[in-house]
Design a protein around this motif. Structure first.
Motif, mmCIF file in Angstrom:
data_model
loop_
_atom_site.group_PDB
_atom_site.id
_atom_site.type_symbol
_atom_site.label_atom_id
_atom_site.label_comp_id
_atom_site.label_asym_id
_atom_site.label_seq_id
_atom_site.Cartn_x
_atom_site.Cartn_y
_atom_site.Cartn_z
ATOM 1 N N GLY A 10 0.818 -1.206 0.000
ATOM 2 C CA GLY A 10 0.000 0.000 0.000
ATOM 3 C C GLY A 10 0.850 1.253 0.000
ATOM 4 N N ALA A 11 1.927 1.272 0.803
ATOM 5 C CA ALA A 11 2.803 2.444 0.865
ATOM 6 C C ALA A 11 3.495 2.687 -0.463
ATOM 7 C CB ALA A 11 3.834 2.260 1.982
ATOM 8 N N VAL A 12 3.945 1.614 -1.103
ATOM 9 C CA VAL A 12 4.618 1.746 -2.402
ATOM 10 C C VAL A 12 3.639 2.247 -3.461
ATOM 11 C CG1 VAL A 12 5.770 0.471 -4.252
ATOM 12 C CG2 VAL A 12 6.348 0.003 -1.861
ATOM 13 N N ALA A 13 2.404 1.732 -3.436
ATOM 14 C CA ALA A 13 1.398 2.155 -4.412
ATOM 15 C C ALA A 13 1.080 3.639 -4.259
ATOM 16 C CB ALA A 13 0.136 1.316 -4.253
ATOM 17 N N VAL A 14 0.925 4.103 -3.020
ATOM 18 C CA VAL A 14 0.642 5.523 -2.787
ATOM 19 C C VAL A 14 1.824 6.384 -3.233
ATOM 20 C CG1 VAL A 14 0.248 7.273 -1.010
ATOM 21 C CG2 VAL A 14 -0.986 5.102 -0.923
ATOM 22 N N ALA A 15 3.043 5.947 -2.932
ATOM 23 C CA ALA A 15 4.228 6.721 -3.302
ATOM 24 C C ALA A 15 4.362 6.836 -4.820
ATOM 25 C CB ALA A 15 5.475 6.079 -2.701
ATOM 26 N N VAL A 16 4.174 5.730 -5.526
ATOM 27 C CA VAL A 16 4.297 5.761 -6.985
ATOM 28 C C VAL A 16 3.197 6.617 -7.601
ATOM 29 C CG1 VAL A 16 4.191 4.342 -9.079
ATOM 30 C CG2 VAL A 16 5.491 3.549 -7.096
ATOM 31 N N SER A 17 1.971 6.475 -7.111
ATOM 32 C CA SER A 17 0.862 7.265 -7.640
ATOM 33 C C SER A 17 1.090 8.755 -7.393
ATOM 34 C CB SER A 17 -0.453 6.818 -6.994
ATOM 35 O OG SER A 17 -0.737 5.468 -7.301
ATOM 36 N N LEU A 57 2.501 5.279 11.195
ATOM 37 C CA LEU A 57 2.904 6.654 10.951
ATOM 38 C C LEU A 57 2.498 7.098 9.555
ATOM 39 C CD1 LEU A 57 4.352 9.167 11.988
ATOM 40 C CD2 LEU A 57 6.505 8.196 11.120
ATOM 41 N N ASN A 58 2.515 6.157 8.603
ATOM 42 C CA ASN A 58 2.135 6.519 7.236
ATOM 43 C C ASN A 58 0.664 6.911 7.144
ATOM 44 O OD1 ASN A 58 1.056 3.979 7.642
ATOM 45 N ND2 ASN A 58 2.297 2.975 6.089
ATOM 46 N N VAL A 59 -0.196 6.191 7.844
ATOM 47 C CA VAL A 59 -1.626 6.520 7.821
ATOM 48 C C VAL A 59 -1.868 7.888 8.442
ATOM 49 C CG1 VAL A 59 -3.915 5.794 8.570
ATOM 50 C CG2 VAL A 59 -2.225 4.084 7.887
ATOM 51 N N VAL A 60 -1.161 8.169 9.542
ATOM 52 C CA VAL A 60 -1.287 9.469 10.194
ATOM 53 C C VAL A 60 -0.819 10.581 9.261
ATOM 54 C CG1 VAL A 60 -0.490 10.865 12.131
ATOM 55 C CG2 VAL A 60 -1.043 8.461 12.486
ATOM 56 N N GLY A 74 10.715 12.026 -1.767
ATOM 57 C CA GLY A 74 11.566 11.058 -1.078
ATOM 58 C C GLY A 74 11.304 11.021 0.413
ATOM 59 N N ALA A 75 11.136 12.215 1.022
ATOM 60 C CA ALA A 75 10.851 12.267 2.460
ATOM 61 C C ALA A 75 9.491 11.652 2.767
ATOM 62 C CB ALA A 75 10.904 13.716 2.939
ATOM 63 N N ALA A 76 8.491 11.981 1.935
ATOM 64 C CA ALA A 76 7.149 11.429 2.160
ATOM 65 C C ALA A 76 7.126 9.925 1.940
ATOM 66 C CB ALA A 76 6.146 12.112 1.239
ATOM 67 N N LEU A 102 6.386 20.280 1.092
ATOM 68 C CA LEU A 102 7.467 19.804 1.955
ATOM 69 C C LEU A 102 8.800 19.893 1.240
ATOM 70 C CD1 LEU A 102 8.516 18.365 4.513
ATOM 71 C CD2 LEU A 102 7.897 16.189 3.424
ATOM 72 N N GLY A 103 8.793 19.552 -0.049
ATOM 73 C CA GLY A 103 10.032 19.633 -0.818
ATOM 74 C C GLY A 103 10.555 21.050 -0.944
ATOM 75 N N ARG A 104 9.642 22.034 -1.036
ATOM 76 C CA ARG A 104 10.075 23.432 -1.135
ATOM 77 C C ARG A 104 10.668 23.940 0.176
ATOM 78 N NH1 ARG A 104 12.402 25.247 -5.189
ATOM 79 N NH2 ARG A 104 11.157 25.822 -7.002
ATOM 80 N N LEU A 105 10.364 23.269 1.290
ATOM 81 C CA LEU A 105 11.021 23.616 2.547
ATOM 82 C C LEU A 105 12.445 23.083 2.583
ATOM 83 C CD1 LEU A 105 8.180 22.957 5.148
ATOM 84 C CD2 LEU A 105 8.960 25.167 4.245
ATOM 85 N N ILE A 106 12.673 22.009 1.823
ATOM 86 C CA ILE A 106 14.008 21.406 1.779
ATOM 87 C C ILE A 106 14.858 22.064 0.695
ATOM 88 C CG2 ILE A 106 15.272 19.249 1.452
ATOM 89 C CD1 ILE A 106 12.751 17.772 2.378
#
Length: 206
Positions: free
Chosen positions: A67-74, A185-188, A174-176, A154-158
């Motif tokens: 699920g985490a990989v699917a959300v990240a890729v999407s 933690l991912n769901v939160v 990458g951070a997300a 978030l990326g613009r803060l980095i």
């Protein structure tokens, strides 16, 4: 419910198994929620209840990460599309998220509560049913858009301006993505992140 003859094995992955007095099973009887044999029932193999059919070991770990990989890729694909079609809009959303974080989150909460409420209310009538169903089906995409926007913010803060947007995009993504690999933690992060991104978009266009 088995009342006749079965030459092989009987398996119930969900729910109980009941063998009537006239039942005859040549193999095993394996049930997830209990097995009941009436007097006279015949079983050639073993009888086991409370059997767990969930994946174990490596398969379980991979399933949790899927699920985490699917959300990240999407989210990455959506971000690349937004970067190609509306790069300045991404900048405005990132600016709104940085300069008005409380307003962004507040508007995100309003959208998260109002959208499903409006969808259910519309679906309650025949004339509004198409709109209600469309809103409910689109809710997942809208949440993903909000999450992607929060990721870019978030990326613009980095990676601060005037450095390239692509660098900020991949830094935030990458951070997300790393946070998304941490259970619970991912769901939160996904929920508040989606609301924050949507709220920042509203602040940016208002």
């Amino acid at each position: 419910m088995i009342s006749g003859q079965v030459s092989g094995t009987v398996v119930a992955m969900n729910g109980p198994i009941r063998l009537a007095a006239t039942a005859s099973v040549g193999g095993d009887v394996l049930g997830a929620d209990g097995v009941r044999l009436e007097p006279g029932a015949l079983v050639g193999g073993e009888v086991r209840d409370d059997v767990r059919f969930t994946p174990r070991g490596t398969l379980a770990a991979l399933g949790a990460l899927l699920g985490a990989v699917a959300v990240a890729v999407s989210a990455l694909l959506l971000l690349l599309l937004l970067l190609a079609l509306a790069p300045r809009a991404l900048d405005r959303v990132a600016t709104a998220a940085r300069t008005a974080p409380f307003a962004s989150f507040g508007w995100g909460v309003v959208v998260a509560l109002a959208l499903p409420t409006a969808a259910v209310a519309a679906a309650a009538s025949i004339l509004g049913l198409p709109l209600g169903l469309a809103l409910l089906l689109a809710f997942g995409l809208i949440a993903l858009v909000g999450y992607a926007l929060a990721t870019f913010a978030l990326g613009r803060l980095i990676v601060r301006e005037p450095r390239a947007r692509a660098g900020a995009l991949f830094a935030g993504w990458g951070a997300a993505a790393a946070i998304g690999l941490v259970p619970f933690l991912n769901v939160v992060a996904w929920g508040p992140g989606s609301m924050f991104g949507l709220g920042a978009a509203i602040v940016a266009i208002s």
